[in-house]
Design an enzyme around this catalytic site. Structure first.
Site, PDB file in Angstrom:
ATOM      1  N   CYS A 189      25.880 -24.782  41.486  1.00 14.07           N
ATOM      2  CA  CYS A 189      25.986 -23.737  42.491  1.00 14.07           C
ATOM      3  C   CYS A 189      26.143 -22.396  41.786  1.00 14.07           C
ATOM      4  O   CYS A 189      27.269 -21.930  41.606  1.00 14.07           O
ATOM      5  CB  CYS A 189      27.141 -23.996  43.435  1.00 14.07           C
ATOM      6  SG  CYS A 189      27.311 -22.689  44.657  1.00 14.07           S
ATOM      7  N   ILE A 190      25.035 -21.819  41.362  1.00 13.64           N
ATOM      8  CA  ILE A 190      24.961 -20.472  40.795  1.00 13.64           C
ATOM      9  C   ILE A 190      25.745 -20.323  39.485  1.00 13.64           C
ATOM     10  O   ILE A 190      25.165 -20.031  38.454  1.00 13.64           O
ATOM     11  CB  ILE A 190      25.420 -19.383  41.794  1.00 13.64           C
ATOM     12  CG1 ILE A 190      24.538 -19.431  43.046  1.00 13.64           C
ATOM     13  CG2 ILE A 190      25.400 -18.007  41.161  1.00 13.64           C
ATOM     14  CD1 ILE A 190      23.311 -18.565  43.011  1.00 13.64           C
TER      15      ILE A 190
END
Lengths: 153, 76
Positions: B23-24
């Protein structure tokens, strides 16, 4: 490097990032910044905080990288990866070059809150040291998307 | 050893991983046995921090999370 002005990506109220309910953003582990508690009605458009290339695009988060390599992360809500993109519409693709203020994602922060999650949006100067990033908007004040939020020396 | 391999090992290996998703800036990992996750080995492999909550482990790696996650998937 010239100072980079980072715009507010969403309309809402400026929040100290340490108050964000996520240990990574709150402690500035991926960089310093501010957060915005989006307005439930007017906070539905998320715009590019700087001009540059979309180097990461998830429905709930994106990273825009300036020509000089500096990159800004915007995360739309906390733990929103678990929504699997539901309620988020992306308007650009990874690799696109955008102007600052371009609408990148539309979403519904009120629905995120109704689902029991925080809709707060951390805006992070990725991997910057804290002493080169300063607030241009005060915590507790209202900002419109596209207004100045941070300056990155 | 590659960074991906070091992180995989520090998470207790393939057998210990139920789910891993980027996630990023972080790897979100669910593990069978959190005791098999070695925090200091994760930071030695380049992780900025490790955040634990039961079987959910978040390995904070910065913006290369997506690339690392696909490298780790290739090893599994």
């Amino acid at each position: 490097m010239a100072a980079l002005t980072v715009l507010a990506p969403v309309t809402g109220t400026v929040v100290d990032v340490s108050e964000v309910d996520d240990p990574v953003f709150a402690a500035g582990l991926v960089g310093p910044g501010l957060a915005i508690e989006p307005d439930g009605v007017r906070g539905t458009e998320a715009v590019a905080p700087i001009a540059g290339k979309i180097v990461k695009l998830h429905p709930h988060a994106f990273v825009v990288q300036h020509d000089d390599g500096r990159a800004v992360l915007v995360h739309l809500g906390i733990d929103t990866v678990k929504l699997g993109g539901e309620g988020f519409t992306t308007h650009v693709s990874e690799g696109d070059v955008v102007q600052r203020g371009t609408v990148l994602v539309t979403w519904d922060p009120a629905a995120v809150r109704d689902g029991g999650k925080s809709a707060v949006c951390p805006v992070v100067a990725l991997e910057a040291s804290a002493d080169v990033v300063d607030a241009l908007a005060q915590v507790g004040t209202a900002v419109e998307h596209g207004e100045d939020l941070l300056t990155w020396a | 050893m590659s960074k991906a391999q070091q992180i995989l090992d520090a998470l207790g290996g393939d057998d210990n991983i139920i789910d891993l998703e980027p996630c990023i800036t972080r790897l979100r990992v669910e593990v069978t046995d959190p005791a098999k996750v070695n925090d200091s080995a994760l930071t030695a492999a380049g992780a900025i921090a490790v955040v634990r909550s039961g079987i959910a482990i978040q390995v904070i790696v910065g913006p290369e999370a997506d690339t690392l996650a696909s490298d780790i998937e290739d090893l599994r």
